[in-house]
Design an enzyme around this catalytic site. Sequence first.
Site, PDB file in Angstrom:
ATOM      1  N   SER A 249       0.581   9.310  -8.653  1.00 59.70           N
ATOM      2  CA  SER A 249       1.883   9.588  -9.283  1.00 59.70           C
ATOM      3  C   SER A 249       2.786  10.332  -8.302  1.00 59.70           C
ATOM      4  CB  SER A 249       1.684  10.441 -10.543  1.00 59.70           C
ATOM      5  OG  SER A 249       0.853   9.771 -11.451  1.00 59.70           O
TER       6      SER A 249
ATOM      7  N   GLY B 100       0.810  -1.214   0.000  1.00 59.39           N
ATOM      8  CA  GLY B 100       0.000   0.000   0.000  1.00 59.39           C
ATOM      9  C   GLY B 100       0.841   1.259   0.000  1.00 59.39           C
TER      10      GLY B 100
ATOM     11  N   GLU C   1       2.097   0.875 -11.355  1.00 58.47           N
ATOM     12  CA  GLU C   1       3.531   0.999 -11.044  1.00 58.47           C
ATOM     13  C   GLU C   1       4.176   2.145 -11.813  1.00 58.47           C
ATOM     14  OE1 GLU C   1       5.587  -2.554 -10.124  1.00 58.47           O
ATOM     15  OE2 GLU C   1       3.739  -3.610  -9.632  1.00 58.47           O
TER      16      GLU C   1
ATOM     17  N   HIS D  11     -10.138  -8.828 -36.059  1.00 55.65           N
ATOM     18  CA  HIS D  11     -11.304  -9.676 -35.777  1.00 55.65           C
ATOM     19  C   HIS D  11     -12.614  -9.024 -36.216  1.00 55.65           C
ATOM     20  CE1 HIS D  11      -8.557 -11.943 -33.187  1.00 55.65           C
ATOM     21  NE2 HIS D  11      -9.480 -12.858 -33.012  1.00 55.65           N
ATOM     22  N   GLY D  12     -12.554  -7.757 -36.649  1.00 52.40           N
ATOM     23  CA  GLY D  12     -13.780  -7.070 -37.077  1.00 52.40           C
ATOM     24  C   GLY D  12     -14.806  -7.028 -35.954  1.00 52.40           C
ATOM     25  N   GLY D  13     -16.076  -7.184 -36.324  1.00 56.28           N
ATOM     26  CA  GLY D  13     -17.160  -7.112 -35.335  1.00 56.28           C
ATOM     27  C   GLY D  13     -17.021  -8.159 -34.240  1.00 56.28           C
TER      28      GLY D  13
ATOM     29  N   THR E 111      -3.570  -4.008  -4.733  1.00 57.93           N
ATOM     30  CA  THR E 111      -3.731  -5.315  -5.391  1.00 57.93           C
ATOM     31  C   THR E 111      -3.576  -6.425  -4.354  1.00 57.93           C
ATOM     32  OG1 THR E 111      -2.870  -4.436  -7.439  1.00 57.93           O
ATOM     33  CG2 THR E 111      -2.851  -6.825  -7.233  1.00 57.93           C
TER      34      THR E 111
ATOM     35  N   THR F 294       2.555   5.579 -14.245  1.00 58.50           N
ATOM     36  CA  THR F 294       1.920   5.741 -15.561  1.00 58.50           C
ATOM     37  C   THR F 294       2.983   5.957 -16.653  1.00 58.50           C
ATOM     38  OG1 THR F 294       1.794   8.128 -15.288  1.00 58.50           O
ATOM     39  CG2 THR F 294      -0.106   6.852 -14.496  1.00 58.50           C
TER      40      THR F 294
ATOM     41  N   PRO G 161      -5.893   7.871  -1.865  1.00 63.86           N
ATOM     42  CA  PRO G 161      -6.884   8.542  -2.717  1.00 63.86           C
ATOM     43  C   PRO G 161      -6.342   9.855  -3.300  1.00 63.86           C
ATOM     44  CG  PRO G 161      -7.926   7.751  -0.720  1.00 63.86           C
ATOM     45  CD  PRO G 161      -6.463   7.487  -0.564  1.00 63.86           C
TER      46      PRO G 161
END
Length: 385
Positions: free
Chosen positions: A131, A123, A362, A337-339, A157, A364, A127
């Site tokens: 960065s 941790g 970790e 892959h299109g649609g 995580t 940006t 909040p």
Amino acid sequence: MFFLTDEHRMMQKMVREFAEKEIAPKAAEIDRTCEFPADTFRKLGQQGLLGIPYPEEEGGAGFDYLSYAIAIEEVARVCGSTALSMAAHTTLGCGPLHHFGTPEQKEKFLGRLTSGEILGAYGLTEPNSGSDSGGMQTRAVKDGDHWVLNGQKAWMTNGGVAGMYTVTALTEPEKKTQGITAFLIEAGQKGAEVGAEYDKLGCRGSNTVEFFLTDCRVHKSMVLGEVNRGFHQFMEILNMGRISIGAMALGLAQAALDSAAKYSLEREQFGQPIGHFQAIQFMLADMATEIEAARLLVYQAGRLKDLGQPFAIQASKGKLFASEVAHRACHKAIQIHGGYGYSKEFPVERYMRDAKLTEIGEGTSEVQRMIIGRDLLKTTAKGMQ
Ligand SMILES: Cc1cc2nc3c(=O)[nH]c(=O)nc-3n(C[C@H](O)[C@H](O)[C@H](O)COP(=O)(O)OP(=O)(O)OC[C@H]3O[C@@H](n4cnc5c(N)ncnc54)[C@H](O)[C@@H]3O)c2cc1C
């Protein structure tokens, strides 16, 4: 890759087989349900894959850092969620104790972490400080043989499934980053509470939670290493973590390329496989070339670390480039892959959502550019003296 040893190739083969058999079948399901794959982690622990780069006497597998990066890449090839939690546990959960823990702390906790008996979480982010991680507000105040911690951590995580946390707090706020200390906290400790789980875009099977500290009394023996060294310790850990996040990006990019190449031979339009069209081949060629370049950068950072040479800037470059390559590769894979690529019928949309994390976690991409840019100018200025 020309500089891989037999040991690296053995790790690659072993983890690929394990990932395809044990992790791939659950990847779409844990993405859908956001359920942490506890059973997979039990098996990863049994295989010795939750402490790969740590010595055997500390319960690890005794492999080098590049082997660990290769393992994360192989897991990410089938599941970004599992790769993220595995990387966070290994680098951020075990790393602080391995690198900075006292002999007593290592004895008590490290073997349980590296063997996978318990998972670790870390941790740093809050909040209001991401960065700018030095801008944290969590405070620790000395009270006899204890420190009393108050504050809130964000985006932790494995926080909801961990047995052990390392958290940072201001111990001498007037000293700013020189007055930050890291503390070890066991799950269940009074005053340390796991909050809500984030409803994320990707890596949805990886557990990410808020974490609250309310008059949490931590004995002085649980200070990680020395008082006021926390910020430096965490910055060093993040340098290593960037190799594993770069490796995760490589795995996702490779998965996107493999899916797209296969689909381009299966899907027919205008009476032929779409892979016969040059426009599709060019996309595949760009993906393959960029992935190979990214792999060289990430593996180079791992190799430098293993050789005991400075690697932080290479780790930033590797993570920056590999994460943006993964972004581009996943977008191209969806295009090919299109649609169908835009639906959950194929895994490429999951790869894209999972890959986005690698441009944020970790540090940006902007933070990586700051690190690389500052170093470049420092070296240039030195050369001008
Ligand atoms: C899934 C997930 C898991 C995570 N796991 C952990 C964990 O285990 N432990 C932990 O401590 N943290 C964790 N994090 C937090 C992560 O490290 C932060 O999200 C990240 O460092 C960015 O901080 P932020 O989200 O507060 O964004 P901010 O710092 O608010 O940034 C917002 C935007 O501003 C840009 N920006 C900020 N400063 C500058 C600047 N000086 N110049 C240019 N641009 C700038 C950023 O690049 C970004 O684009 C996790 C995050 C996610 C999404």
